[in-house]
Design a protein around this motif. Structure first.
Motif, PDB file in Angstrom:
ATOM      1  N   ALA A 116       6.464  -2.349  -2.354  1.00 16.34           N
ATOM      2  CA  ALA A 116       5.397  -1.350  -2.258  1.00 16.34           C
ATOM      3  C   ALA A 116       4.821  -1.108  -3.648  1.00 16.34           C
ATOM      4  CB  ALA A 116       5.933  -0.043  -1.666  1.00 16.34           C
ATOM      5  N   GLU A 151      -0.975  -2.455  -4.105  1.00 14.77           N
ATOM      6  CA  GLU A 151      -2.379  -2.040  -4.070  1.00 14.77           C
ATOM      7  C   GLU A 151      -2.712  -1.065  -5.203  1.00 14.77           C
ATOM      8  OE1 GLU A 151      -6.303  -1.675  -3.218  1.00 14.77           O
ATOM      9  OE2 GLU A 151      -4.876  -3.212  -2.580  1.00 14.77           O
ATOM     10  N   GLU A 183       2.170  -6.766   0.224  1.00 19.93           N
ATOM     11  CA  GLU A 183       2.790  -5.445   0.209  1.00 19.93           C
ATOM     12  C   GLU A 183       3.385  -5.146   1.583  1.00 19.93           C
ATOM     13  OE1 GLU A 183       1.920  -1.069  -1.705  1.00 19.93           O
ATOM     14  OE2 GLU A 183       0.212  -2.238  -0.997  1.00 19.93           O
ATOM     15  N   GLY A 184       4.595  -4.607   1.586  1.00 22.44           N
ATOM     16  CA  GLY A 184       5.313  -4.350   2.831  1.00 22.44           C
ATOM     17  C   GLY A 184       6.301  -5.446   3.182  1.00 22.44           C
ATOM     18  N   ILE A 220       5.026   3.691   3.954  1.00 24.99           N
ATOM     19  CA  ILE A 220       5.268   2.253   4.125  1.00 24.99           C
ATOM     20  C   ILE A 220       6.708   2.019   4.576  1.00 24.99           C
ATOM     21  CG2 ILE A 220       5.482   0.050   2.887  1.00 24.99           C
ATOM     22  CD1 ILE A 220       3.137   0.974   1.116  1.00 24.99           C
ATOM     23  N   ASP A 267      -5.391  -4.718   2.125  1.00 29.73           N
ATOM     24  CA  ASP A 267      -4.917  -4.371   3.464  1.00 29.73           C
ATOM     25  C   ASP A 267      -4.965  -2.861   3.650  1.00 29.73           C
ATOM     26  OD1 ASP A 267      -4.294  -6.984   4.292  1.00 29.73           O
ATOM     27  OD2 ASP A 267      -2.323  -6.893   3.329  1.00 29.73           O
ATOM     28  N   VAL A 297      -0.040  -2.475   6.133  1.00 32.15           N
ATOM     29  CA  VAL A 297       1.124  -2.629   5.250  1.00 32.15           C
ATOM     30  C   VAL A 297       2.363  -2.029   5.899  1.00 32.15           C
ATOM     31  CG1 VAL A 297       2.103  -2.001   3.008  1.00 32.15           C
ATOM     32  CG2 VAL A 297      -0.302  -2.665   3.175  1.00 32.15           C
ATOM     33  N   ARG A 320       3.525  -4.224   8.673  1.00 31.91           N
ATOM     34  CA  ARG A 320       4.165  -5.425   8.130  1.00 31.91           C
ATOM     35  C   ARG A 320       5.610  -5.120   7.741  1.00 31.91           C
ATOM     36  NH1 ARG A 320       0.857  -6.581   4.004  1.00 31.91           N
ATOM     37  NH2 ARG A 320      -0.379  -8.058   5.239  1.00 31.91           N
TER      38      ARG A 320
END
Length: 489
Positions: free
Chosen positions: A58, A61, A108-109, A185, A432, A437, A440
């Protein structure tokens, strides 16, 4: 060293997102002959606990957003010179900095594992070094929070609602927003941060304040007014210092809830501390005595995954937990290392040396392939040199990077773990959505085996390197030993 305080060049944007150590180190780097040579850095996670098997990546972004807008202005440079972090030569060399770095990263994720490359930086040495320093903090903090919340969700068998309440203690609204994003997340359902709810669309959860409650004489009326006027899902405060009186007051307040509204909006109570089991049982008895449905019980305090797992067993009716990320220790941190440096137009591998071969870092620029079985479960991540052919999924062979043993796994397919996200300082892919995220992360965790997700003594996920990379690592290690022996003679 002078303390560097971030200053705003425009509302909401920090002119200097780097810490003092990174900026001071830049002075040394720019004075070296390799300052503008291309360098390759790899960032990986280091587990701070033997219980941490996986990591939820994480913070990517926010990192890319910061890199896209980062500038060191003439005013910033003058301030750094005046405070002794830079000299005039450094300020002149940096000039009106424009990033020229490329960044490859796992999405990410993604569920990743300590020790493997999750982000690679390629660019002029001094710029790559700055980006690496920012990555340590940005990815490290966010991934640690996301991983904690994922583990807490696992501890609650994903049947316990997890609420992020970090904004209650975090005075900096921007940091509270960052923590809430990472928590969402990882598995939090909602947040108490209006900033995060507004910026990212995370569901907002309200909690009754004990401060306002203490100013009223009629607590039952206050509880009822709060419940009826607050947003759906709001939590009513339980006073642990007066457990019996508080339970009775809440039961009286709950009587004002109409039967039709219980299903759509149950009476949710937060127990902020004390002996949770006894308090929960007393609360349920008080509600039963007045023949109103049992409340949805939430607990808060310093709660990690192990405390949540225990409470889940002891309080069958526990509906959720309120988790403050600022009160939990980090589970991982990021390590950034130079793996290659361009010399005379060619890439020269670099390695961090240690007492044993397996403890050394993995040298050279790489591509990491993740291999999956027929059911879509990941079975191994294998690093390849950039100039070698990727192994076919059928019969993947590699050297285990922890034990040094040769290993072979059967896989159905393979895919690169990292992809390009920034080229020459500009984003190369569309960001995204946060929901994407989060989904995911849930999908990735669902694909891991139960053994790999255990809260204690998790199975080690296979991480390896090809024979070519292992041969390079061995060659560099043995060469360093030969050189050391010659120096001792």
């Amino acid at each position: 060293m002078a303390s560097l305080r971030p200053r705003l060049s425009s509302p909401g944007a920090f002119a200097l997102p780097f810490d003092a150590d990174a900026l001071a180190s830049l002075r040394v780097t720019l004075a070296s002959r390799h300052a503008n040579a291309r360098a390759a850095f790899e960032c990986s996670f280091v587990s701070l606990s033997e219980s941490t098997g996986f990591v939820v990546l994480a913070g990517l972004e926010p990192l890319l957003e910061t890199l896209e807008r980062v500038r060191i202005s003439a005013e910033d440079a003058d301030w750094l010179v005046a405070n002794g972090l830079w000299d005039e030569a450094t300020a002149e060399a940096v000039g009106d900095m424009r990033l020229l770095v490329d960044v490859d990263a796992a999405a990410e994720g993604t569920a990743v594992f300590p020790g493997e490359a999750v982000l690679c930086i390629d660019g002029p040495l001094w710029q790559a070094q700055l980006v690496a320093s920012l990555t340590l903090r940005t990815l490290g903090d966010a991934s640690s929070v996301a991983t904690r919340f994922a583990r807490i969700a696992i501890a609650g068998d994903r049947a316990v609602d997890v609420v992020d309440v970090s904004s209650a203690r975090e005075a900096n609204a921007e940091r509270a927003c960052t923590l809430a994003r990472a928590a969402f997340i990882g598995g939090a359902s909602s947040t108490t941060s209006p900033h995060a709810a507004s910026a990212f669309g995370i569901p907002l959860r309200a909690r009754e304040s004990p401060i306002g409650l203490g100013a009223t004489r009629d607590r039952e009326v206050s509880h009822r007014a709060w419940f009826q006027s607050s947003p759906a899902g709001a939590l009513v405060y339980f006073e642990p210092s007066q457990p019996e009186r508080s339970a009775e007051r809440l039961a009286v307040a709950a009587e004002g809830n109409t039967a039709d509204s219980w299903e759509s909006r149950p009476f949710a109570v937060e127990i902020p501390g004390g002996h949770y089991v006894d308090l929960a049982e007393g609360l349920e008895r008080a509600f039963a005595a007045r023949e109103v449905p049992a409340p949805h019980i939430y607990v808060s305090g310093i709660l990690d995954e192990f405390a949540v797992r225990e409470l889940r067993r002891e309080i069958p009716g526990m509906a959720g937990v309120c988790v403050d990320a600022t009160r939990l220790s980090a589970v991982v941190q990021v390590r950034a290392e130079v793996v290659a440096l361009e010399e005379d137009g060619r890439w020269s591998p670099r390695m961090r040396y240690a007492d044993s071969l397996v403890a050394c870092s993995d040298p050279g620029r790489k591509l990491v392939m993740r291999y999956f079985d027929a059911q879509g479960h990941p079975v191994a991540d294998v690093a390849h040199a950039t100039n070698e052919r990727m192994q076919s999924a059928r019969g993947v062979e590699f050297v285990d990077r922890v034990t040094g043993a040769r290993t072979k796994v059967a896989a159905q397919r393979g895919a690169p773990l990292l992809s390009n996200v920034m080229r020459a300082g500009k984003r190369s892919v569309t960001a995204d959505s946060l929901e994407t995220v989060r989904n995911r992360a849930q999908t990735e965790l669902g694909a891991l085996s139960d053994r790999e997700k255990r809260l204690t003594q998790p199975s080690r996920y296979p991480l390896g390197m090809t024979d070519a990379l292992f041969a390079l690592k061995t060659q560099l290690f043995e060469g360093s030993e030969d050189q050391l022996g010659a120096e001792e003679e």
